[in-house]
Write a protein that holds these residues in place. Structure first.
Motif, mmCIF file in Angstrom:
data_model
loop_
_atom_site.group_PDB
_atom_site.id
_atom_site.type_symbol
_atom_site.label_atom_id
_atom_site.label_comp_id
_atom_site.label_asym_id
_atom_site.label_seq_id
_atom_site.Cartn_x
_atom_site.Cartn_y
_atom_site.Cartn_z
ATOM 1 N N LEU A 131 -0.947 6.663 4.526
ATOM 2 C CA LEU A 131 -1.036 6.629 5.990
ATOM 3 C C LEU A 131 -1.748 5.370 6.469
ATOM 4 C CD1 LEU A 131 -1.859 10.283 6.982
ATOM 5 C CD2 LEU A 131 0.203 9.010 7.414
ATOM 6 N N MET A 132 -2.816 4.980 5.757
ATOM 7 C CA MET A 132 -3.510 3.741 6.144
ATOM 8 C C MET A 132 -2.568 2.550 6.051
ATOM 9 S SD MET A 132 -7.174 4.144 4.263
ATOM 10 C CE MET A 132 -8.125 5.645 4.368
ATOM 11 N N ILE B 142 -0.265 17.774 8.475
ATOM 12 C CA ILE B 142 0.618 18.111 7.355
ATOM 13 C C ILE B 142 -0.110 17.917 6.028
ATOM 14 C CG2 ILE B 142 2.726 17.407 6.183
ATOM 15 C CD1 ILE B 142 3.918 16.787 8.875
ATOM 16 N N VAL B 143 -0.877 16.813 5.921
ATOM 17 C CA VAL B 143 -1.586 16.545 4.665
ATOM 18 C C VAL B 143 -2.608 17.643 4.384
ATOM 19 C CG1 VAL B 143 -3.224 14.996 3.573
ATOM 20 C CG2 VAL B 143 -1.214 14.072 4.664
ATOM 21 N N LEU B 144 -3.313 18.095 5.433
ATOM 22 C CA LEU B 144 -4.290 19.169 5.237
ATOM 23 C C LEU B 144 -3.603 20.441 4.767
ATOM 24 C CD1 LEU B 144 -6.847 18.811 8.140
ATOM 25 C CD2 LEU B 144 -7.001 18.043 5.789
ATOM 26 N N ARG C 249 0.248 3.318 -3.675
ATOM 27 C CA ARG C 249 -0.871 4.250 -3.755
ATOM 28 C C ARG C 249 -0.371 5.680 -3.906
ATOM 29 N NH1 ARG C 249 -5.583 1.526 -3.017
ATOM 30 N NH2 ARG C 249 -6.290 3.285 -4.246
ATOM 31 N N ARG C 250 -1.147 6.485 -4.641
ATOM 32 C CA ARG C 250 -0.744 7.871 -4.865
ATOM 33 C C ARG C 250 -1.283 8.793 -3.792
ATOM 34 N NH1 ARG C 250 -2.819 9.748 -10.250
ATOM 35 N NH2 ARG C 250 -1.385 11.466 -9.956
ATOM 36 N N ASN C 251 -2.443 8.456 -3.240
ATOM 37 C CA ASN C 251 -3.074 9.346 -2.268
ATOM 38 C C ASN C 251 -2.365 9.249 -0.913
ATOM 39 O OD1 ASN C 251 -4.957 10.317 -0.253
ATOM 40 N ND2 ASN C 251 -6.401 10.429 -1.932
ATOM 41 N N VAL D 145 -3.341 15.821 -2.926
ATOM 42 C CA VAL D 145 -2.619 15.046 -1.914
ATOM 43 C C VAL D 145 -1.946 13.843 -2.564
ATOM 44 C CG1 VAL D 145 -3.937 15.724 0.102
ATOM 45 C CG2 VAL D 145 -4.758 13.863 -1.308
ATOM 46 N N CYS E 194 0.833 -1.202 0.000
ATOM 47 C CA CYS E 194 0.000 0.000 0.000
ATOM 48 C C CYS E 194 0.868 1.253 0.000
ATOM 49 C CB CYS E 194 -0.893 -0.042 1.228
ATOM 50 S SG CYS E 194 -2.062 1.277 1.351
ATOM 51 N N ALA F 173 -0.572 9.876 13.562
ATOM 52 C CA ALA F 173 -1.724 10.141 12.698
ATOM 53 C C ALA F 173 -2.142 11.602 12.789
ATOM 54 C CB ALA F 173 -2.883 9.227 13.088
ATOM 55 N N GLU G 148 -0.508 2.432 9.078
ATOM 56 C CA GLU G 148 -1.249 1.872 10.212
ATOM 57 C C GLU G 148 -1.292 0.350 10.127
ATOM 58 O OE1 GLU G 148 -1.967 3.745 12.544
ATOM 59 O OE2 GLU G 148 -1.927 5.709 11.627
ATOM 60 N N LEU H 159 -1.852 13.954 9.510
ATOM 61 C CA LEU H 159 -3.066 14.519 8.933
ATOM 62 C C LEU H 159 -2.979 16.029 8.860
ATOM 63 C CD1 LEU H 159 -5.696 13.469 7.845
ATOM 64 C CD2 LEU H 159 -4.381 11.718 8.975
ATOM 65 N N ILE I 94 -3.276 9.906 2.024
ATOM 66 C CA ILE I 94 -4.041 9.366 3.149
ATOM 67 C C ILE I 94 -4.063 7.842 3.099
ATOM 68 C CG2 ILE I 94 -6.319 9.315 4.167
ATOM 69 C CD1 ILE I 94 -6.580 12.207 3.391
ATOM 70 N N ILE I 95 -4.118 7.267 1.899
ATOM 71 C CA ILE I 95 -4.055 5.802 1.814
ATOM 72 C C ILE I 95 -2.666 5.315 2.187
ATOM 73 C CG2 ILE I 95 -4.473 3.830 0.338
ATOM 74 C CD1 ILE I 95 -6.537 5.204 -1.046
#
Lengths: 104, 175
Positions: A35-36, A83-85, A28-30, A94, A24, A77, A39, A81, A32-33
């Motif tokens: 980050l998932m 930083i991503v925002l 993945r490019r996103n 993102v 993952c 997390a 996790e 988050l 947030i994914i």
């Protein structure tokens, strides 16, 4: 012998979780994914800690390490988050492959 | 096959299947909700391993905290009205090769290693008491450091994420 659930079974689940999380993070490019995926990796490490804690005698040190990992995952997390925002507010995307400069 | 085994295979199936859904789903919302089931499955595995306190902490912190944060992130950074919910992948072939290599190597090592399993299960009735004792004796310094780290992370996240009130007028002036 393999049919009775023991330490190896839990470790195998953890190995699969780790590899999926790694896949993952790499593909993945996103953000947030991604980050998932991190996790997932942390969860697999925790599963190992607790499995070894259970099958390595009755000591609870593995569970303590797992609790600290959970604490740090929560902090990670929140910061990530934020930083991503911020990145989204700056660049309106993102996707990690498009964010290749430190300032606009 | 005992009840323990059935419960293990049930939780393991939930965990791995939903983790695969997180990774391979095209839709970011599906990924976020599949992550919920992964966390539930892992919490079930913790409970099977006699770590009831960690299982509850996992549910409270991961499902109640981190997943909600991630969902907020999804909602705030995705254009919900457009069709931009789909996200692409990069470097699928090398990543697949590395995935197979890592999964194979880890599984192989786990299977062929002759683990020295010690007898004795933790007493499930007293894990919370024991963990509390260990926090305030052997693990006191990491416990205090963790509290400082949490405070710093909280303040830092608030500082990073808030709108910068001072820099905005200058930006507008520059425009």
């Amino acid at each position: 012998m393999m049919l009775e659930v023991g330490l190896t079974h839990f470790l195998l689940v953890s190995a699969l979780l780790f590899s999926l999380g790694l896949y993952c993070v790499m593909t993945r490019r996103n953000a947030i994914i991604v980050l998932m995926g991190i996790e997932l990796i942390l969860n697999s490490a925790n599963l190992n800690f607790i499995a070894f804690s259970r099958f390595g005698g009755a000591k609870l040190d593995g569970q303590m390490a797992a609790i600290f990992v959970i604490i740090l995952a929560a902090a990670e997390a929140a910061i990530a988050l934020a930083i991503v925002l911020n990145i989204y507010a700056r660049f309106a995307t993102v996707n990690v492959d498009e964010i290749n400069q430190l300032k606009e | 096959m005992s009840l323990f085994d059935i419960a293990f295979y049930f939780f393991a199936l939930i965990t791995v299947a939903s983790a695969a859904l997180v990774v391979f789903s095209r839709n970011i919302i599906y990924s976020a909700f599949a992550l919920l089931f992964t966390f539930f499955g892992v919490a079930g595995l913790y409970a099977l391993l006699g770590a009831d306190f960690v299982a509850v902490a996992q549910l409270l912190i991961y499902v109640g905290g981190i997943l909600v944060l991630l969902l907020f992130g999804v909602m705030l950074t995705t254009k919900l009205v457009s069709v931009d919910m789909k996200t692409g992948t990069l470097q699928a072939l090398p990543a697949t090769l590395l995935f197979a290599a890592v999964a194979g190597a880890l599984s192989g090592v786990y299977i062929i290693t002759d683990w020295n399993v010690l007898a004795g299960a933790p007493d499930a009735a007293t894990t919370a008491v024991t963990i509390g004792d260990m926090f305030l004796t052997t693990w006191l310094l990491p416990f205090e450091i963790a509290s400082v780290v949490l405070l710093v992370a909280l303040v830092g996240a608030a500082m990073i994420a808030r709108r910068d009130a001072r820099s905005k007028p200058t930006q507008q002036a520059a425009l």
